[in-house]
Design an enzyme around this catalytic site. Structure first.
Site, PDB file in Angstrom:
ATOM      1  CD  GLN A   1      -0.631   4.554   0.204  1.00 24.07           C
ATOM      2  OE1 GLN A   1      -1.003   5.369  -0.633  1.00 24.07           O
ATOM      3  NE2 GLN A   1      -1.410   4.174   1.210  1.00 24.07           N
TER       4      GLN A   1
ATOM      5  CB  SER B   1      -4.704  -2.798  -0.987  1.00 21.14           C
ATOM      6  OG  SER B   1      -5.926  -2.902  -0.300  1.00 21.14           O
ATOM      7  N   GLY B   2      -7.033  -3.018  -3.389  1.00 18.96           N
ATOM      8  CA  GLY B   2      -8.012  -2.357  -4.231  1.00 18.96           C
ATOM      9  C   GLY B   2      -8.568  -1.062  -3.685  1.00 18.96           C
ATOM     10  CG  HIS B   3      -8.971  -0.153   0.661  1.00 17.47           C
ATOM     11  ND1 HIS B   3      -8.800   0.846   1.583  1.00 17.47           N
ATOM     12  CD2 HIS B   3      -8.099  -1.123   1.003  1.00 17.47           C
ATOM     13  CE1 HIS B   3      -7.857   0.505   2.446  1.00 17.47           C
ATOM     14  NE2 HIS B   3      -7.417  -0.685   2.120  1.00 17.47           N
TER      15      HIS B   3
ATOM     16  CB  CYS C   1      -2.362   0.066   9.613  1.00 10.92           C
ATOM     17  SG  CYS C   1      -3.235  -0.302   8.083  1.00 10.92           S
TER      18      CYS C   1
END
Length: 380
Positions: free
Chosen positions: A178, A198-200, A322
């Site tokens: 984040q 994380s890319g997304h 998640c």
């Protein structure tokens, strides 16, 4: 559509979509020695440079994974299992992402001694308690940079000096999923040994993450096979996802933090002025990430409000994507001292530059209507 679930995933940008198409045309295997393979390998090398620029590292220390979960698991399990002869004490916090807490629990079942640092009501660990927890047997510390549910920015830059004094053998891992592209990260200056992203989360595509590993850090790989990426992560690289991550990392240099912060404050103030019986679940101003706003609308169930807002094409979250399907209450909100009513009624609004102040006005109007209707129904 007003999309306010950017902490879960972001909409791929047009630049990213174009980069994906280009990478699909360069379809060679990066391990092949012919021109198509070299073209694919060059995409990976460019991505390593772009990502290294964001976190102030060397390109050769960037390794690609399938996402933040694999990066966290590789760092935690890979290092601790490889180096358990050096010590069996490891440290994390009670507010980590499930992809950190789950491997820590696995290691605890394998005989490791785990210290879970609690937080205050702002989601911050106490540095004095952190220092007291460290011992000469401590080999691993994992602390997230920005909390995914309430947006607390942890004092990552202050951890390594304390570790060097009390636990010189310990390495520092940071879950920056984040934080990447939103707050400054200086892995060398701050003494970060491993870092996950994380890319997304930055308008790239799902299925690609990175793990920064400093020099002289020895880990046991979770995936074995062809020996790609210096044997750290075997398997043919996801060149399309890597190209997307690369382009998003270029674009994130233009990220307008002040604008997103203004949107957050505007939405927060609008909700406070128009809706009663709410509680803002946040950190101190100086340790609050600008893209996350968590609010409890007391007296109702957050899932009901989420689906009511969806009828207005407004998309929010009840917490971490998640873990939202699990019956247990949020461990993050529990850790900061929220009551069960405050936890059950919490909504996370996570913002991006794609939003406007008019969008925030529309969200407040929808909330006024739906919160009133749901509470009226609940009272009956």
């Amino acid at each position: 559509m007003i999309y306010l679930d950017n902490a879960s995933t972001t909409e791929p940008s047009e630049n990213v979509k174009n980069a994906v198409v280009d990478a699909m045309n360069n379809f060679g295997n990066p391990s092949s020695m012919h021109r198509l393979g070299i073209n694919a390998e060059n995409i990976i090398k460019k991505a390593q440079g772009n990502i290294a620029n964001i976190i102030s590292s060397n390109p050769g220390n960037i390794f690609f994974t399938s996402g933040g979960t694999e990066s966290n698991n590789t760092a935690i399990l890979g290092y601790c299992r490889q180096n358990k002869k050096r010590g069996m004490h490891i440290i994390t916090t009670t507010v980590e992402h499930p992809s950190v807490l789950a491997p820590f629990k696995m290691l605890e079942n394998e005989g490791f001694i785990v210290t879970y640092l609690k937080t205050d009501n702002f989601g911050l660990i106490d540095l004095n308690e952190f220092e007291e927890a460290l011992t000469n047997d401590t080999i691993f510390v994992s602390v997230m940079a920005v909390n995914n549910e309430i947006g607390t920015i942890m004092p990552i830059d202050k951890l390594k000096p304390i570790m060097k004094k009390k636990a010189p053998k310990a390495v520092l891992h940071v879950d920056a999923v984040q934080a990447y592209g939103k707050i400054p990260i200086k892995v060398k200056q701050w003494g970060i040994d491993m870092l996950s992203a994380s890319g997304h989360k930055i308008h790239a595509i799902k299925g690609t993450g990175i793990l920064y590993i400093a020099d002289n850090i020895n880990i046991f790989p979770l995936l074995n096979g062809g020996g790609q990426q210096k044997n750290i992560r075997s398997g043919t690289e996801n060149v399309v996802g890597i190209a997307a991550f690369s382009k998003a990392s270029e674009d994130v240099l233009k990220y307008n933090k002040d604008y997103v912060g203004q949107l957050r404050d505007y939405l927060k103030n609008g909700i406070e002025k128009n809706i009663d019986r709410i509680k803002i679940n946040e950190s101190k101003k100086e340790t609050q990430a600008e893209h996350i706003l968590n609010i409890s609308f007391l007296g109702l169930r957050s899932e009901i409000l989420l689906h009511s807002l969806e009828m207005h094409e407004i998309y929010v979250s009840t917490g971490s994507a998640c873990s939202t399907n699990k019956p247990m209450p949020s461990h993050v909100l529990t850790s900061i001292g929220c009551s069960r009513d405050e936890i059950d009624s919490a909504i996370r609004f996570s913002l991006s530059e794609n939003l406007s102040f008019d969008d925030m006005d529309a969200v407040v109007e929808a909330l006024k209507k739906e919160v009133y209707n749901i509470r009226k129904y609940v009272r009956k």
